[in-house]
Design an enzyme around this catalytic site. Structure first.
Site, PDB file in Angstrom:
ATOM      1  N   CYS A   8       0.867  -1.189   0.000  1.00 41.42           N
ATOM      2  CA  CYS A   8       0.000   0.000   0.000  1.00 41.42           C
ATOM      3  C   CYS A   8       0.898   1.231   0.000  1.00 41.42           C
ATOM      4  O   CYS A   8       2.061   1.138  -0.401  1.00 41.42           O
ATOM      5  CB  CYS A   8      -0.984  -0.024   1.173  1.00 41.42           C
ATOM      6  SG  CYS A   8      -0.227   0.022   2.805  1.00 41.42           S
ATOM      7  N   ASN A  11       2.246   1.383   4.402  1.00 38.91           N
ATOM      8  CA  ASN A  11       2.547   0.105   5.079  1.00 38.91           C
ATOM      9  C   ASN A  11       2.212   0.156   6.571  1.00 38.91           C
ATOM     10  O   ASN A  11       2.890  -0.446   7.391  1.00 38.91           O
ATOM     11  CB  ASN A  11       4.015  -0.323   4.862  1.00 38.91           C
ATOM     12  CG  ASN A  11       4.316  -1.753   5.303  1.00 38.91           C
ATOM     13  OD1 ASN A  11       5.441  -2.043   5.717  1.00 38.91           O
ATOM     14  ND2 ASN A  11       3.366  -2.660   5.240  1.00 38.91           N
ATOM     15  N   CYS A  13      -1.590   0.796   7.400  1.00 42.13           N
ATOM     16  CA  CYS A  13      -3.033   0.544   7.517  1.00 42.13           C
ATOM     17  C   CYS A  13      -3.471  -0.696   6.735  1.00 42.13           C
ATOM     18  O   CYS A  13      -3.855  -1.710   7.321  1.00 42.13           O
ATOM     19  CB  CYS A  13      -3.839   1.751   7.039  1.00 42.13           C
ATOM     20  SG  CYS A  13      -3.520   3.263   7.975  1.00 42.13           S
ATOM     21  N   ARG A  14      -3.426  -0.618   5.401  1.00 45.19           N
ATOM     22  CA  ARG A  14      -4.009  -1.684   4.575  1.00 45.19           C
ATOM     23  C   ARG A  14      -3.114  -2.892   4.403  1.00 45.19           C
ATOM     24  O   ARG A  14      -3.530  -4.036   4.636  1.00 45.19           O
ATOM     25  CB  ARG A  14      -4.377  -1.119   3.185  1.00 45.19           C
ATOM     26  CG  ARG A  14      -5.510  -0.098   3.229  1.00 45.19           C
ATOM     27  CD  ARG A  14      -5.626   0.672   1.927  1.00 45.19           C
ATOM     28  NE  ARG A  14      -4.488   1.575   1.724  1.00 45.19           N
ATOM     29  CZ  ARG A  14      -4.275   2.324   0.658  1.00 45.19           C
ATOM     30  NH1 ARG A  14      -5.138   2.272  -0.337  1.00 45.19           N
ATOM     31  NH2 ARG A  14      -3.232   3.128   0.579  1.00 45.19           N
ATOM     32  N   SER A  15      -1.871  -2.693   3.936  1.00 43.64           N
ATOM     33  CA  SER A  15      -1.036  -3.871   3.626  1.00 43.64           C
ATOM     34  C   SER A  15      -0.681  -4.714   4.857  1.00 43.64           C
ATOM     35  O   SER A  15      -0.581  -5.941   4.723  1.00 43.64           O
ATOM     36  CB  SER A  15       0.207  -3.493   2.806  1.00 43.64           C
ATOM     37  OG  SER A  15       1.045  -2.608   3.494  1.00 43.64           O
ATOM     38  N   ASP A 122      -8.138   4.012   1.104  1.00 46.41           N
ATOM     39  CA  ASP A 122      -7.159   4.397   2.123  1.00 46.41           C
ATOM     40  C   ASP A 122      -7.931   4.854   3.372  1.00 46.41           C
ATOM     41  O   ASP A 122      -8.646   5.860   3.320  1.00 46.41           O
ATOM     42  CB  ASP A 122      -6.308   5.535   1.554  1.00 46.41           C
ATOM     43  CG  ASP A 122      -5.260   6.020   2.532  1.00 46.41           C
ATOM     44  OD1 ASP A 122      -5.306   5.625   3.711  1.00 46.41           O
ATOM     45  OD2 ASP A 122      -4.398   6.807   2.104  1.00 46.41           O
TER      46      ASP A 122
HETATM   47  P1  4NP Z   1      -1.818   2.816   4.087  1.00 48.25           P
HETATM   48  O1  4NP Z   1      -2.458   4.180   4.667  1.00 48.25           O
HETATM   49  O2  4NP Z   1      -1.246   3.164   2.734  1.00 48.25           O
HETATM   50  O3  4NP Z   1      -2.988   1.905   4.006  1.00 48.25           O
HETATM   51  O4  4NP Z   1      -0.772   2.394   5.091  1.00 48.25           O
HETATM   52  C1  4NP Z   1      -1.748   5.372   4.828  1.00 48.25           C
HETATM   53  C2  4NP Z   1      -0.926   5.542   5.906  1.00 48.25           C
HETATM   54  C3  4NP Z   1      -0.255   6.740   6.089  1.00 48.25           C
HETATM   55  C4  4NP Z   1      -0.402   7.736   5.157  1.00 48.25           C
HETATM   56  C5  4NP Z   1      -1.223   7.557   4.058  1.00 48.25           C
HETATM   57  C6  4NP Z   1      -1.891   6.376   3.890  1.00 48.25           C
HETATM   58  N1  4NP Z   1       0.284   8.976   5.360  1.00 48.25           N
HETATM   59  O5  4NP Z   1       0.035   9.912   4.566  1.00 48.25           O
HETATM   60  O6  4NP Z   1       1.080   9.099   6.300  1.00 48.25           O
END
Ligand code: 4NP
Length: 151
Positions: A8, A11, A13-15, A122
């Site tokens: 993602c 790294n 939340c989703r992955s 997201d």
């Molecule tokens: P992920 O979500 O891609 O599912 O881990 C996010 C985590 C952090 C951020 C964006 C998306 N960020 O902008 O810090």
């Protein structure tokens, strides 16, 4: 050993959820599952507390995971690279060196033939309910992937 990487943006939340879910559905002696983010924001971080909490309510422990950034050597290490959305897809493909690298990269929700939704949203700026929705999408898609890998 078959190696699978979930990708993602951050790294956190989703992955990490996709990683924990798929790992829970495959025998560890023949499958290695990992996750990474295309961005460098959260290198060395634990998964988001909301991802950890949602996984825990479903009996999956992702609290031992550690954030890292996707890098070009992942194309050599992994047989399959599953991305959460089109933006992750483009970011990973930018690093591909060969058509073999490109062929490893797939949109995760394409494997759930019953889902109308083709990108894992997201949830970073969302409430806990957004994480629950993400968990359900990932649970369904990883069922399809695990079945395919175990055939
Ligand atoms: P992920 O979500 O891609 O599912 O881990 C996010 C985590 C952090 C951020 C964006 C998306 N960020 O902008 O810090």
């Amino acid at each position: 050993m078959t190696s699978i990487l979930m990708v993602c943006l951050g790294n956190i939340c989703r992955s990490p959820l996709a990683h924990g879910l798929l790992e829970s559905k495959l025998p560890p002696d023949s499958f290695y599952v990992d996750s990474a983010g295309t961005a460098n924001y959260h290198i060395g971080s634990l998964p988001d507390q909301r991802s950890i909490a949602v996984a825990k309510t479903h009996g999956i422990d992702i609290s031992n995971q550690c954030g890292r950034q996707f890098n070009v050597s992942d194309f050599d290490t992994f047989d399959y690279i599953y991305v959460m959305d089109h933006s992750n897809f483009e970011n990973v493909l930018k690093l591909a060196r060969t058509t073999f690298d490109i062929a490893k990269v797939k949109l995760l929700l394409d494997f759930d033939t019953t889902s109308q939704i083709k990108e894992v949203p997201d949830p970073y700026y969302d409430k806990i309910s957004g994480f629950e929705t993400v968990f359900e999408l990932l649970d369904n898609a990883t069922n399809f992937i695990a079945n395919q890998l175990l055939r």
